[in-house]
Design a protein around this motif. Structure first.
Motif, short mmCIF file in Angstrom:
data_model
loop_
_atom_site.label_atom_id
_atom_site.label_comp_id
_atom_site.label_asym_id
_atom_site.label_seq_id
_atom_site.Cartn_x
_atom_site.Cartn_y
_atom_site.Cartn_z
N LEU A 22 25.35 58.84 32.15
CA LEU A 22 25.53 58.42 30.44
C LEU A 22 25.20 56.88 29.88
O LEU A 22 26.22 56.33 30.26
N TYR A 23 24.19 57.18 29.16
CA TYR A 23 23.82 55.37 28.28
C TYR A 23 24.67 56.20 26.82
O TYR A 23 23.67 56.88 26.23
N ASN A 24 25.75 54.80 26.34
CA ASN A 24 25.99 55.75 24.53
C ASN A 24 24.64 54.00 24.16
O ASN A 24 25.20 52.78 24.72
N THR A 25 23.87 54.12 23.53
CA THR A 25 23.04 53.34 22.69
C THR A 25 23.75 52.95 21.83
O THR A 25 22.87 52.18 21.05
N ALA A 26 24.60 53.54 21.28
CA ALA A 26 25.44 52.55 20.51
C ALA A 26 26.00 51.31 21.11
O ALA A 26 26.18 49.91 19.58
N THR A 27 26.58 51.23 21.98
CA THR A 27 27.18 50.04 22.55
C THR A 27 26.08 49.54 23.61
O THR A 27 26.90 49.09 24.08
N SER A 28 25.21 50.21 24.09
CA SER A 28 24.47 50.04 25.22
C SER A 28 25.08 49.56 26.70
O SER A 28 25.12 48.68 26.17
N SER A 29 25.80 50.91 26.62
CA SER A 29 26.52 50.83 28.01
C SER A 29 26.57 52.17 28.74
O SER A 29 26.61 53.17 27.95
N TYR A 30 26.81 52.08 29.83
CA TYR A 30 27.17 53.64 30.28
C TYR A 30 28.02 53.61 30.32
O TYR A 30 29.41 53.51 29.91
N VAL A 31 28.25 54.81 30.60
CA VAL A 31 30.06 55.89 30.09
C VAL A 31 29.79 56.87 31.14
O VAL A 31 29.31 57.35 31.53
N THR A 32 31.36 57.74 30.54
CA THR A 32 31.90 58.67 31.45
C THR A 32 32.71 59.57 31.12
O THR A 32 32.61 59.75 29.80
N LEU A 33 32.37 61.11 31.52
CA LEU A 33 32.95 62.16 30.62
C LEU A 33 34.24 61.80 30.16
O LEU A 33 34.72 62.46 28.68
N ASP A 34 34.92 60.94 31.03
CA ASP A 34 36.35 60.79 29.89
C ASP A 34 36.33 59.94 29.14
O ASP A 34 36.86 60.31 27.94
N HIS A 35 34.98 59.06 28.89
CA HIS A 35 34.72 58.40 27.47
C HIS A 35 34.71 59.52 26.31
O HIS A 35 34.36 58.69 25.44
N LEU A 36 33.51 60.16 26.58
CA LEU A 36 33.05 61.06 25.84
C LEU A 36 34.19 61.93 25.15
O LEU A 36 34.11 61.81 23.71
N SER A 37 35.38 61.84 26.09
CA SER A 37 35.96 63.48 25.75
C SER A 37 37.08 62.52 24.76
O SER A 37 37.99 62.74 23.75
N GLN A 38 37.30 61.01 24.96
CA GLN A 38 37.72 60.47 24.31
C GLN A 38 37.21 60.20 23.15
O GLN A 38 37.71 60.40 21.51
N MET A 39 36.20 60.02 22.61
CA MET A 39 35.29 59.95 21.46
C MET A 39 35.51 61.00 20.65
O MET A 39 35.76 61.38 19.57
N VAL A 40 35.46 62.88 21.72
CA VAL A 40 35.94 63.86 20.91
C VAL A 40 36.89 63.50 20.29
O VAL A 40 37.17 64.09 18.73
#
Length: 204
Positions: A22-40
């Motif tokens: 998973l690639y976060n285009t806002a931070t130009s970095s790869y993220v995990t499902l845990d990152h997305l969970s925290q974003m929610v």
């Protein structure tokens, strides 16, 4: 296929590649499902697209996050509730379930925040986790019980279908043919009852 929308500039765009990264285009970095969970949890709005096809895959990714959390032991969804939910797939009431669940969960979240504020205020900042956990269990039981209230509607739909079949054979109009508006009105009454019950819990 749902593709990128014009209002995506207000949301973080996540791209999912074939290797499942998973690639976060806002931070130009790869993220995990845990990152997305925290974003929610941080109320950061995002949308997930398949990097190859451009298809909006936000729903399955969010569902995958729920599965991962459940596998970690963060069990929020009772088995009986999951069985009831699965039972609605392909049912005549399937189209009504998403909006009802959304309204019910929005109401639950709103009243849960009120309970947090009330308990923190009365306890001078000391948060009684055990007591609140019990309240959570009671409210989830209430939510689950509300879902069971759909059962009479299922029978009504079956009776209505049978009535139409009989009418087609006899040439007479079907009796007690409840309209969709009537069903929605009953759902709204159920929602009002749920709000009242949860508000009563918060005021005690």
């Amino acid at each position: 296929m749902t593709t990128k929308k014009s209002d995506d500039q207000d949301r973080v765009v996540i791209k999912k590649y074939a290797n499942r990264r998973l690639y976060n285009t806002a931070t130009s970095s790869y993220v995990t499902l845990d990152h997305l969970s925290q974003m929610v949890k941080d109320n950061t709005d995002f949308v997930v697209y398949d990097a190859k096809t451009g298809e909006d895959i936000t729903r399955p990714v969010l569902t995958q996050i729920i599965v991962e959390e459940e596998n970690k032991g963060q069990n929020l969804l009772p088995i009986s509730f999951l069985r009831q939910l699965i039972g609605f797939y392909g049912d005549s009431l399937q189209g009504l379930v998403p909006s009802y669940l959304e309204q019910a969960m929005r109401s639950f979240a709103h009243n849960q925040e009120q309970m947090r504020e009330y308990m923190q205020g009365t306890m001078q900042g000391i948060f009684p986790f055990g007591q609140f956990e019990e309240m959570n269990k009671q409210n989830m039981a209430l939510f689950e019980q509300t879902m069971k209230m759909f059962s009479p509607f299922l029978q009504e739909e079956a009776d209505k279908a049978n009535g139409k079949a009989d009418a087609a054979q006899t040439g007479k109009p079907a009796k007690n043919d409840a309209s969709l508006d009537d069903l929605k009105s009953q759902l709204e009454a159920m929602q009002a009852q749920l709000n009242s019950l949860v508000n009563n819990k918060a005021s005690k």
